[in-house]
Design a protein around this motif. Structure first.
Motif, PDB file in Angstrom:
ATOM      1  N   PRO A  99     -39.400  69.573   9.418  1.00 23.23           N
ATOM      2  CA  PRO A  99     -40.101  68.697  10.241  1.00 23.23           C
ATOM      3  C   PRO A  99     -40.801  69.165  11.621  1.00 23.23           C
ATOM      4  O   PRO A  99     -41.939  68.928  12.002  1.00 23.23           O
ATOM      5  CB  PRO A  99     -39.270  67.258  10.267  1.00 23.23           C
ATOM      6  CG  PRO A  99     -38.156  67.606  10.105  1.00 23.23           C
ATOM      7  CD  PRO A  99     -37.986  69.152   9.196  1.00 23.23           C
TER       8      PRO A  99
ATOM      9  N   VAL B  64     -45.323  70.651  14.025  1.00 20.72           N
ATOM     10  CA  VAL B  64     -44.661  69.345  13.474  1.00 20.72           C
ATOM     11  C   VAL B  64     -45.446  68.983  12.202  1.00 20.72           C
ATOM     12  O   VAL B  64     -46.705  69.251  12.128  1.00 20.72           O
ATOM     13  CB  VAL B  64     -44.749  68.191  14.411  1.00 20.72           C
ATOM     14  CG1 VAL B  64     -44.035  66.782  13.799  1.00 20.72           C
ATOM     15  CG2 VAL B  64     -44.126  68.564  15.918  1.00 20.72           C
TER      16      VAL B  64
ATOM     17  N   THR C 206     -44.961  63.476  10.259  1.00 18.80           N
ATOM     18  CA  THR C 206     -44.200  63.368  11.306  1.00 18.80           C
ATOM     19  C   THR C 206     -44.734  62.852  12.592  1.00 18.80           C
ATOM     20  O   THR C 206     -44.550  62.311  13.127  1.00 18.80           O
ATOM     21  CB  THR C 206     -43.137  64.403  11.335  1.00 18.80           C
ATOM     22  OG1 THR C 206     -42.463  64.792  10.248  1.00 18.80           O
ATOM     23  CG2 THR C 206     -42.174  64.140  12.664  1.00 18.80           C
TER      24      THR C 206
ATOM     25  N   ASN D 291     -38.418  66.637  19.463  1.00 17.98           N
ATOM     26  CA  ASN D 291     -38.143  65.523  18.466  1.00 17.98           C
ATOM     27  C   ASN D 291     -39.123  64.518  18.705  1.00 17.98           C
ATOM     28  O   ASN D 291     -39.766  64.504  19.758  1.00 17.98           O
ATOM     29  CB  ASN D 291     -36.773  65.258  18.895  1.00 17.98           C
ATOM     30  CG  ASN D 291     -36.229  64.536  17.297  1.00 17.98           C
ATOM     31  OD1 ASN D 291     -36.645  63.813  16.663  1.00 17.98           O
ATOM     32  ND2 ASN D 291     -35.094  65.003  17.033  1.00 17.98           N
TER      33      ASN D 291
ATOM     34  N   LYS E 193     -34.929  61.372  16.076  1.00 11.82           N
ATOM     35  CA  LYS E 193     -34.244  61.190  15.001  1.00 11.82           C
ATOM     36  C   LYS E 193     -33.413  62.210  14.593  1.00 11.82           C
ATOM     37  O   LYS E 193     -33.723  63.432  14.973  1.00 11.82           O
ATOM     38  CB  LYS E 193     -35.428  61.232  14.009  1.00 11.82           C
ATOM     39  CG  LYS E 193     -36.272  60.044  13.777  1.00 11.82           C
ATOM     40  CD  LYS E 193     -37.192  59.752  12.736  1.00 11.82           C
ATOM     41  CE  LYS E 193     -38.291  58.642  12.500  1.00 11.82           C
ATOM     42  NZ  LYS E 193     -38.866  58.370  11.316  1.00 11.82           N
TER      43      LYS E 193
ATOM     44  N   TYR F  79     -34.055  65.369  12.546  1.00 16.28           N
ATOM     45  CA  TYR F  79     -35.228  66.119  13.013  1.00 16.28           C
ATOM     46  C   TYR F  79     -34.916  67.269  14.043  1.00 16.28           C
ATOM     47  O   TYR F  79     -35.736  68.069  14.411  1.00 16.28           O
ATOM     48  CB  TYR F  79     -36.128  65.292  13.481  1.00 16.28           C
ATOM     49  CG  TYR F  79     -37.148  64.554  12.676  1.00 16.28           C
ATOM     50  CD1 TYR F  79     -36.482  64.444  11.193  1.00 16.28           C
ATOM     51  CD2 TYR F  79     -38.365  64.059  12.780  1.00 16.28           C
ATOM     52  CE1 TYR F  79     -37.425  63.612  10.164  1.00 16.28           C
ATOM     53  CE2 TYR F  79     -39.083  63.287  11.821  1.00 16.28           C
ATOM     54  CZ  TYR F  79     -38.837  63.307  10.591  1.00 16.28           C
ATOM     55  OH  TYR F  79     -39.611  62.480   9.537  1.00 16.28           O
TER      56      TYR F  79
END
Length: 116
Positions: free
Chosen positions: A3, A24, A28, A97, A102, A105
């Motif tokens: 991600p 990213v 996401t 992130n 998360k 991630y």
């Protein structure tokens, strides 16, 4: 698909500059507030900066305000952190992130070392 992928770190002298990038995945990225975090050796990971989807709302850790600039390019699914006037205390692994982050991630991060 991973991600988040951070890049752009390196070794720089105090007072120098670096530009970090975080690519990213599209799913996401859409609509999320994105942030940069860092973890120095022997310390907890800490918040550095965040930016809203539109870029209209930005926040910084007090110690980096005026030196760091967060931005994003939504067409490229990328978040940036421009770091100027770097100090040895900025030495850390830098991560991007979501906000709130998360757990699954967290990526490898990108190492920033600032020599005095």
């Amino acid at each position: 698909q991973v991600p988040l992928v951070e890049s752009g770190g390196g070794l720089v002298q105090a007072g120098g500059s670096l530009r970090l990038s975080c690519v990213v995945s599209r799913r996401t990225f859409n609509w999320y507030v994105m942030g940069w975090f860092r973890q120095a050796p022997g310390k907890e990971r800490e918040f550095v900066a965040q930016i809203s989807w539109s870029g209209g709302s930005i926040m910084y850790k007090e110690s980096v305000e005026g030196r760091f600039t967060i931005s994003r390019d939504n067409d490229k699914n990328t978040v940036y952190l421009e770091m100027n006037s770097l100090k040895p205390e900025d030495t850390a692994v830098y991560y991007c992130n979501l906000i709130p982050p998360k757990g699954d991630y967290w990526g490898q991060g990108t190492q920033v070392i600032v020599s005095s």
